[in-house]
Scaffold this motif. Structure first.
Motif, PDB file in Angstrom:
ATOM      1  N   GLY A 111       0.815  -1.207   0.000  1.00  0.00           N
ATOM      2  CA  GLY A 111       0.000   0.000   0.000  1.00  0.00           C
ATOM      3  C   GLY A 111       0.853   1.262   0.000  1.00  0.00           C
ATOM      4  N   ASN A 112       0.301   2.345   0.544  1.00  0.00           N
ATOM      5  CA  ASN A 112       1.009   3.637   0.553  1.00  0.00           C
ATOM      6  C   ASN A 112       1.927   3.792   1.752  1.00  0.00           C
ATOM      7  N   ASP A 113       1.747   2.967   2.759  1.00  0.00           N
ATOM      8  CA  ASP A 113       2.540   3.061   3.993  1.00  0.00           C
ATOM      9  C   ASP A 113       3.028   1.663   4.346  1.00  0.00           C
ATOM     10  N   TYR A 114       4.278   1.402   4.030  1.00  0.00           N
ATOM     11  CA  TYR A 114       4.803   0.052   4.172  1.00  0.00           C
ATOM     12  C   TYR A 114       4.697  -0.465   5.599  1.00  0.00           C
ATOM     13  N   SER A 117       1.186  -1.271   6.726  1.00  0.00           N
ATOM     14  CA  SER A 117       0.711  -2.482   6.054  1.00  0.00           C
ATOM     15  C   SER A 117       1.387  -3.728   6.622  1.00  0.00           C
ATOM     16  N   GLY A 150       4.841  -3.589  -4.979  1.00  0.00           N
ATOM     17  CA  GLY A 150       3.756  -3.721  -4.024  1.00  0.00           C
ATOM     18  C   GLY A 150       3.816  -4.968  -3.177  1.00  0.00           C
TER      19      GLY A 150
END
Length: 270
Positions: A111-114, A117, A150
């Motif tokens: 996602g946008n924030d490893y 996530s 991703g």
């Protein structure tokens, strides 16, 4: 060592004529309709399996955006709701029923924030590992290919970190040598280091081949017969003490036979 193949390689009888194990690939067994398990279809499949002497492993549903993957069984382990937990629990329950050696899980998407996530994935995996413990089932978290953006848990250290964070006796690593080859860019020395790092945690192995580089088709994850790509399978010798299944994730019995011939030269079959 036990040699096996995924259920999409051929019929149970064909696989049993060559190998000792089959991996039930849940997304494409044809047992789901609109995310609901069709128990009558599953029972017919298990009846076919029951006339063989095959051991089993189970591949749980996972995230894929390929057009050939059934959309109603997509599971991102970093973003799970009731439906996703149910789908994975059904794989665990089937494994318990069959006495399977492992259930394969894929890591989640970054996602946008490893980091967020990653820890959502760990939290979800802890829940699944507790359920697996109650069922007497071993989970194997699979390393993904680094050529696809991703994916989490592509690198060996990252994969081990996830397993350690889950901290369950019922979760280890599924070592996918084809994915690792892509992550290592086809470098067999790097692949050997990868195997050494994860070796203490390995509970299951996936075997297939590729060219070690990203391509336009499946990011290079070609799932070729062992020996058809760049991998030196002697690297499997780094899995000291491993006595589980080496499951060939290939698409035909011809590839199964080719892979079997190579693997039996590299590792001792028990």
């Amino acid at each position: 060592m036990i040699l096996g193949a995924s259920s999409f390689a051929g019929s149970f009888s064909e696989i049993a004529a060559e190998l000792q194990s089959v991996e039930l690939y849940m997304p494409k067994l044809g047992i789901y309709r609109n995310s609901i398990l069709q128990k009558d279809i599953l029972e017919r499949i298990l009846d076919e399996l029951s006339v063989t002497d095959l051991q089993t492993s189970v591949h749980a549903p996972y995230f894929a955006d390929a057009p050939t993957y059934p959309k109603d069984v997509v599971v991102d382990t970093a973003n799970m709701g009731d439906r996703e937990f149910r789908l994975v629990r059904e794989s665990i329950e089937l494994a318990a029923r069959l006495g399977s050696r492992a259930v394969v899980l894929h890591p989640g998407r970054s996602g946008n924030d490893y980091e967020t996530s990653f820890y959502k994935m760990v939290s979800n995996l802890r829940i699944l590992a507790a359920y697996a413990q109650n069922c007497g089932v071993m989970l194997g978290l699979e390393n993904k290919e680094g050529t696809s953006t991703g994916n989490m848990c592509c690198g060996a250290e990252e994969l081990v970190r996830a397993v350690k964070e889950v901290n369950s006796e019922n979760m280890g690593v599924t070592f996918d040598i084809g994915h690792a080859n892509l992550t290592c860019g086809g470098n067999n020395l790097a692949l050997r280091d990868f195997a050494k790092t994860i070796a203490p945690y390995v509970v299951h192995v996936h075997v297939h081949d590729n060219g070690g580089v990203r391509t336009g088709q499946y990011d290079g994850d070609e799932h070729l017969a062992p020996g058809s790509g760049l991998i030196d399978y002697h690297v499997l010798g780094e899995l000291k003490g491993y006595r589980g299944i080496y499951n060939m994730e290939v698409f035909s019995m011809e590839d199964v036979r080719s892979g079997k011939a190579l693997l039996t030269k590299v590792i001792e079959v028990q």
